[in-house]
Motif scaffolding. Structure first.
Motif, short mmCIF file in Angstrom:
data_model
loop_
_atom_site.label_atom_id
_atom_site.label_comp_id
_atom_site.label_asym_id
_atom_site.label_seq_id
_atom_site.Cartn_x
_atom_site.Cartn_y
_atom_site.Cartn_z
N PRO A 129 0.66 -1.39 0.14
CA PRO A 129 0.25 -0.14 -0.03
C PRO A 129 1.10 1.32 0.00
CG PRO A 129 -0.05 -0.99 2.80
CD PRO A 129 1.00 -1.87 1.08
N ARG A 130 0.10 2.45 -0.79
CA ARG A 130 1.09 3.46 -0.26
C ARG A 130 1.01 4.41 0.41
NH1 ARG A 130 0.87 6.08 -6.53
NH2 ARG A 130 1.99 7.79 -5.85
N PRO A 131 1.83 5.02 1.06
CA PRO A 131 1.46 6.19 2.53
C PRO A 131 0.33 7.16 2.03
CG PRO A 131 3.59 6.25 2.28
CD PRO A 131 2.76 4.88 0.85
N ALA A 132 0.05 7.37 3.03
CA ALA A 132 -1.25 8.52 2.56
C ALA A 132 -0.16 9.76 3.67
CB ALA A 132 -2.40 7.84 3.88
N PHE A 133 0.03 10.67 2.60
CA PHE A 133 0.56 12.13 2.91
C PHE A 133 -0.53 12.71 3.73
CE2 PHE A 133 2.17 9.44 -0.98
CZ PHE A 133 3.91 8.99 -0.31
N HIS A 134 0.35 13.20 4.20
CA HIS A 134 -0.22 14.98 4.72
C HIS A 134 0.42 15.65 4.21
CE1 HIS A 134 0.80 13.50 8.79
NE2 HIS A 134 0.39 15.04 8.96
N VAL A 135 0.12 17.32 4.30
CA VAL A 135 0.38 18.67 4.39
C VAL A 135 0.53 19.39 5.29
CG1 VAL A 135 2.06 17.87 2.08
CG2 VAL A 135 -0.22 19.04 2.28
N VAL A 136 0.96 20.36 6.07
CA VAL A 136 1.12 20.88 7.02
C VAL A 136 2.48 22.47 6.49
CG1 VAL A 136 0.40 19.97 8.83
CG2 VAL A 136 2.59 20.38 8.36
N LEU A 146 14.56 31.85 10.08
CA LEU A 146 13.09 31.70 8.77
C LEU A 146 12.55 32.47 9.68
CD1 LEU A 146 13.11 28.62 7.54
CD2 LEU A 146 13.47 30.36 6.68
N ALA A 147 12.57 31.78 11.49
CA ALA A 147 11.47 32.51 12.06
C ALA A 147 11.70 34.34 12.07
CB ALA A 147 11.32 31.75 13.35
N ALA A 148 12.06 34.12 11.71
CA ALA A 148 12.35 36.25 12.03
C ALA A 148 12.41 36.78 11.04
CB ALA A 148 14.08 36.38 12.95
N ARG A 149 12.29 35.77 10.10
CA ARG A 149 11.75 36.99 8.70
C ARG A 149 9.69 36.24 8.10
NH1 ARG A 149 16.39 35.84 9.35
NH2 ARG A 149 17.95 37.03 7.82
N PRO A 150 8.98 37.37 8.61
CA PRO A 150 7.75 37.03 8.69
C PRO A 150 7.50 36.85 7.47
CG PRO A 150 8.12 39.59 9.30
CD PRO A 150 9.64 39.19 9.60
N GLN A 151 8.10 37.29 6.37
CA GLN A 151 8.29 36.93 4.66
C GLN A 151 8.54 35.14 4.16
OE1 GLN A 151 10.79 38.37 6.13
NE2 GLN A 151 12.21 38.79 4.36
N ALA A 152 8.80 34.48 5.14
CA ALA A 152 9.56 33.08 4.56
C ALA A 152 7.76 32.43 5.55
CB ALA A 152 10.56 32.82 6.27
N PHE A 153 8.05 31.48 4.81
CA PHE A 153 6.91 29.99 5.24
C PHE A 153 7.58 28.59 4.78
CE2 PHE A 153 4.67 31.24 1.59
CZ PHE A 153 4.42 30.41 0.94
N SER A 154 7.25 28.24 5.63
CA SER A 154 7.65 26.17 5.03
C SER A 154 6.67 25.42 4.58
CB SER A 154 8.98 26.34 5.70
OG SER A 154 10.08 26.50 5.88
N VAL A 155 6.04 24.63 4.16
CA VAL A 155 5.29 23.58 4.24
C VAL A 155 6.23 22.15 4.10
CG1 VAL A 155 3.82 22.33 2.04
CG2 VAL A 155 4.38 25.00 2.77
N LEU A 156 5.40 21.44 4.83
CA LEU A 156 5.95 20.14 4.92
C LEU A 156 5.41 18.55 5.11
CD1 LEU A 156 7.14 20.96 9.18
CD2 LEU A 156 9.34 19.97 6.81
N ALA A 157 5.65 17.75 4.17
CA ALA A 157 4.52 16.48 3.86
C ALA A 157 5.13 15.99 4.70
CB ALA A 157 4.83 16.04 2.71
N TYR A 158 3.81 14.73 5.35
CA TYR A 158 5.13 13.43 6.15
C TYR A 158 3.61 12.14 5.91
CZ TYR A 158 5.79 16.47 10.14
OH TYR A 158 6.62 17.16 10.68
N ALA A 159 4.47 10.81 5.25
CA ALA A 159 3.81 9.58 5.59
C ALA A 159 3.72 9.47 6.99
CB ALA A 159 4.54 9.03 4.48
N GLY A 160 2.81 9.36 7.60
CA GLY A 160 2.71 8.48 8.74
C GLY A 160 3.19 10.25 10.01
N GLU A 161 4.05 9.80 10.50
CA GLU A 161 4.36 10.77 11.70
C GLU A 161 6.19 11.14 10.85
OE1 GLU A 161 3.37 11.99 14.13
OE2 GLU A 161 1.38 11.61 13.75
N GLN A 162 6.20 10.24 10.20
CA GLN A 162 7.78 10.39 9.28
C GLN A 162 7.88 11.28 8.91
OE1 GLN A 162 10.95 8.68 8.98
NE2 GLN A 162 11.29 10.43 7.75
N PRO A 163 8.73 12.97 8.59
CA PRO A 163 8.76 14.06 7.97
C PRO A 163 9.46 13.22 6.53
CG PRO A 163 10.30 13.81 9.31
CD PRO A 163 9.14 13.07 9.37
N VAL A 164 8.49 13.77 4.83
CA VAL A 164 9.57 13.44 4.07
C VAL A 164 9.41 14.27 2.92
CG1 VAL A 164 8.57 10.84 4.76
CG2 VAL A 164 7.16 12.64 3.11
#
Length: 172
Positions: free
Chosen positions: A10-17, A60-78
């Motif tokens: 089965p392919r893992p279910a991914f979620h992004v935040v 990155l946090a000190a710069r309001p113009q910066a943001f990041s997106v993370l993808a996870y397979a379960g609890e694993q950042p991918v």
């Protein structure tokens, strides 16, 4: 009669935040994934230095113009996308430069990058951005296919002048 699809794993279910730089789990994932990308040939083939590892998330946090997106397979950042807001003088509106797109090798080809970029698009629209920009190495054919599938194209104003090229100059 067996269905061949049922015999494949089965392919893992991914979620992004959207990354929360104050969340230690997200902060660790940002550094881990950017370091993995830096070590990849598409990222230059060298690990991040200690200074970058120790200071990246705080900076990155000190710069309001910066943001990041993370993808996870379960609890694993991918997967990781780092973005920096800039400004389009012609449109007189913000733009978002997608600075890093990284997916761990074992998860490539599973649309992880696409899921992250869809969220980047949404966040950018919420910020009032007029466009997304990014650079990609000519030899990274899979990334180019992804970007084209999502509507990116080479930058040009007048076709007679050709496409823009990306240049850099190190200051130290």
């Amino acid at each position: 009669m067996t269905n061949s699809a049922s015999s494949s794993p089965p392919r893992p279910a991914f979620h992004v935040v959207r990354a929360d730089y104050t969340n230690p789990v997200h902060a660790c994932a940002v550094v881990l994934l950017l370091d993995a990308y830096a070590q990849d040939p598409a990222g230059g083939g060298e690990a991040l230095g200690d200074f970058a590892k120790n200071n990246l998330v705080r900076e990155l946090a000190a710069r309001p113009q910066a943001f990041s997106v993370l993808a996870y397979a379960g609890e694993q950042p991918v997967g990781l996308v780092n973005c920096i807001e800039g400004f389009s003088t012609f449109a007189c509106r913000p733009l978002v430069n997608i600075h890093d797109v990284a997916v761990l090798p074992g998860y490539r080809g599973q649309r992880v990058g696409e899921l992250m970029l869809v969220l980047v698009d949404q966040i950018s629209r919420e910020r009032g951005a007029c466009k997304l920009t990014l650079e990609v190495l000519q030899g990274n054919a899979s990334a180019i296919r992804l970007y084209e599938r999502l509507g990116f194209a080479g930058y040009q104003l007048d076709p007679g002048m050709g496409q823009a090229q990306f240049f850099q100059k190190w200051l130290d």
